[in-house]
Design a protein around this motif. Sequence first.
Motif, short mmCIF file in Angstrom:
data_model
loop_
_atom_site.label_atom_id
_atom_site.label_comp_id
_atom_site.label_asym_id
_atom_site.label_seq_id
_atom_site.Cartn_x
_atom_site.Cartn_y
_atom_site.Cartn_z
N ALA A 122 -87.80 28.48 42.63
CA ALA A 122 -87.88 27.15 43.22
C ALA A 122 -86.68 26.86 44.11
O ALA A 122 -86.82 26.29 45.20
CB ALA A 122 -87.99 26.09 42.12
N LEU A 123 -85.48 27.26 43.66
CA LEU A 123 -84.29 27.04 44.47
C LEU A 123 -84.31 27.86 45.75
O LEU A 123 -83.92 27.38 46.83
CB LEU A 123 -83.04 27.37 43.64
CG LEU A 123 -82.73 26.43 42.48
CD1 LEU A 123 -81.59 26.99 41.63
CD2 LEU A 123 -82.37 25.03 42.99
N ILE A 125 -87.00 29.00 47.40
CA ILE A 125 -88.02 28.48 48.32
C ILE A 125 -87.58 27.15 48.90
O ILE A 125 -87.84 26.85 50.07
CB ILE A 125 -89.37 28.36 47.59
CG1 ILE A 125 -89.88 29.75 47.20
CG2 ILE A 125 -90.40 27.65 48.45
CD1 ILE A 125 -91.16 29.73 46.40
N ASP A 126 -86.89 26.33 48.10
CA ASP A 126 -86.42 25.04 48.61
C ASP A 126 -85.36 25.23 49.69
O ASP A 126 -85.28 24.43 50.63
CB ASP A 126 -85.85 24.21 47.46
CG ASP A 126 -85.41 22.83 47.91
OD1 ASP A 126 -86.28 22.03 48.31
OD2 ASP A 126 -84.18 22.56 47.88
N SER A 133 -92.18 30.31 53.90
CA SER A 133 -91.96 29.63 52.63
C SER A 133 -93.27 29.19 52.00
O SER A 133 -93.43 29.25 50.77
CB SER A 133 -91.05 28.41 52.84
OG SER A 133 -91.63 27.51 53.77
N ARG A 137 -94.72 30.27 48.24
CA ARG A 137 -95.17 29.30 47.24
C ARG A 137 -96.57 29.66 46.75
O ARG A 137 -96.85 29.63 45.55
CB ARG A 137 -95.16 27.88 47.81
CG ARG A 137 -93.78 27.33 48.08
CD ARG A 137 -93.82 25.81 48.14
NE ARG A 137 -94.76 25.32 49.14
CZ ARG A 137 -94.44 25.04 50.40
NH1 ARG A 137 -93.20 25.25 50.81
NH2 ARG A 137 -95.34 24.57 51.24
N MET A 197 -92.58 27.04 38.46
CA MET A 197 -91.89 27.01 39.74
C MET A 197 -92.39 25.86 40.61
O MET A 197 -91.60 25.16 41.26
CB MET A 197 -92.08 28.34 40.47
CG MET A 197 -91.35 28.47 41.79
SD MET A 197 -92.30 27.82 43.21
CE MET A 197 -93.64 28.97 43.25
N ILE A 198 -93.70 25.63 40.64
CA ILE A 198 -94.25 24.52 41.43
C ILE A 198 -93.76 23.18 40.90
O ILE A 198 -93.43 22.27 41.67
CB ILE A 198 -95.79 24.60 41.42
CG1 ILE A 198 -96.26 25.82 42.21
CG2 ILE A 198 -96.40 23.33 42.00
CD1 ILE A 198 -95.92 25.79 43.67
N TYR A 201 -90.13 22.92 41.96
CA TYR A 201 -90.06 22.78 43.43
C TYR A 201 -90.46 21.37 43.85
O TYR A 201 -89.84 20.79 44.77
CB TYR A 201 -90.96 23.82 44.09
CG TYR A 201 -91.00 23.70 45.59
CD1 TYR A 201 -89.94 24.13 46.37
CD2 TYR A 201 -92.11 23.15 46.22
CE1 TYR A 201 -89.97 24.01 47.76
CE2 TYR A 201 -92.16 23.03 47.60
CZ TYR A 201 -91.09 23.47 48.36
OH TYR A 201 -91.13 23.34 49.73
N LEU A 204 -87.55 19.19 43.28
CA LEU A 204 -86.52 19.40 44.31
C LEU A 204 -86.88 18.70 45.61
O LEU A 204 -86.00 18.20 46.32
CB LEU A 204 -86.34 20.90 44.56
CG LEU A 204 -85.64 21.70 43.46
CD1 LEU A 204 -85.74 23.19 43.74
CD2 LEU A 204 -84.18 21.28 43.34
N GLN A 205 -88.17 18.64 45.93
CA GLN A 205 -88.59 17.99 47.16
C GLN A 205 -88.36 16.49 47.12
O GLN A 205 -88.26 15.84 48.16
CB GLN A 205 -90.07 18.28 47.42
CG GLN A 205 -90.36 19.71 47.80
CD GLN A 205 -89.71 20.10 49.11
OE1 GLN A 205 -90.06 19.59 50.17
NE2 GLN A 205 -88.76 21.01 49.05
N LYS A 230 -78.38 20.45 42.83
CA LYS A 230 -79.84 20.48 42.68
C LYS A 230 -80.26 20.60 41.22
O LYS A 230 -81.10 19.82 40.73
CB LYS A 230 -80.43 21.63 43.49
CG LYS A 230 -80.33 21.46 44.99
CD LYS A 230 -80.98 22.63 45.71
CE LYS A 230 -80.91 22.45 47.23
NZ LYS A 230 -81.56 23.57 47.95
#
Length: 319
Positions: A122-123, A125-126, A133, A137, A197-198, A201, A204-205, A230
Amino acid sequence: MTEVRNEPAAAPAAAGLPPRSGARSKAGGSRKRKWNLREAATGWLFVLPFAVLLVAFLLLPMAYAFKISLYRSTLVEGEVFAYFDNYKQAFDDPLVREGVVRVLIFGLIQTPLMIGIALLAALLIDAATSRFSRFFRLAAFVPYAVPVVIGTLMWGFLYSENVGPLSGLVNVDFLSGSTVLASLGNIVTWQWAGYNMIVLYAALQGLPREIYESAKMDGAGQVQIALRIKTPMISSALVLATLFTIMGTLQFFTEPLILQPLNPGAITQHYTPNLYAFNQAFSFQQYNYSAAISFLLGAVVFVGSYIFLFATRKRSALR
């Protein structure tokens, strides 16, 4: 002498005056109560389908299972009320204890590993800004979209010592007694890491990007931003993902059930508590004892989840 009469004052409505404030508030309160009742009825109508399914397929079966867990089937008298004898037998059963210990060891190793992989993905991809990207995902989430049975069958073929493609690459028996638990952990991690992970993520968004810019102006690098900004700010999502992982790990069932025919000596009928309860019910027709084992496992899941939430309550917003 003229007689003076005290005539009653004319009603405000008759005099063309507006009604009193008390009357207005009473009428407004009545309309508000009707509106609140209508809103409540509408809400219950939306919830009703879920409530019916919850009662029909969860609460009623649980009540029935708890009822039969208090009985014991005998050849002479049939169903006999046994109080908590089935639970006492489960407590004293070494096969139940062995399965619980195995699942706890599995969870202590597999849960941090899977959450760590999900957080790292997740980190990464963010922080990625390339056009790939979205592809990453999707690729990480695809294993979760594969049904558990199909995924386990696929890995069973890969693990096969006779026809599996991995057998020619490495000289390891993935389904032996010493490696089968790690092989099962690999399947579970492959299946669920993308889902976690989703979740991370998405958390994080939702973080404000201005914090990252301020940290960069202060000289922080990408690793420092990931570890010190984060990760602490998504602690609630981390706790939630870990909690779901713990609950799923303690109920470990599908993967060992599917792989059991490949090596029954390594994956026994009591390999996990859920598998033991399943075999007691559908192989030996011990439905009463199976129900007692299932409720004991539910108690273990509840206690383990509560302990984890209690231990992490100060680091997250979950209470």
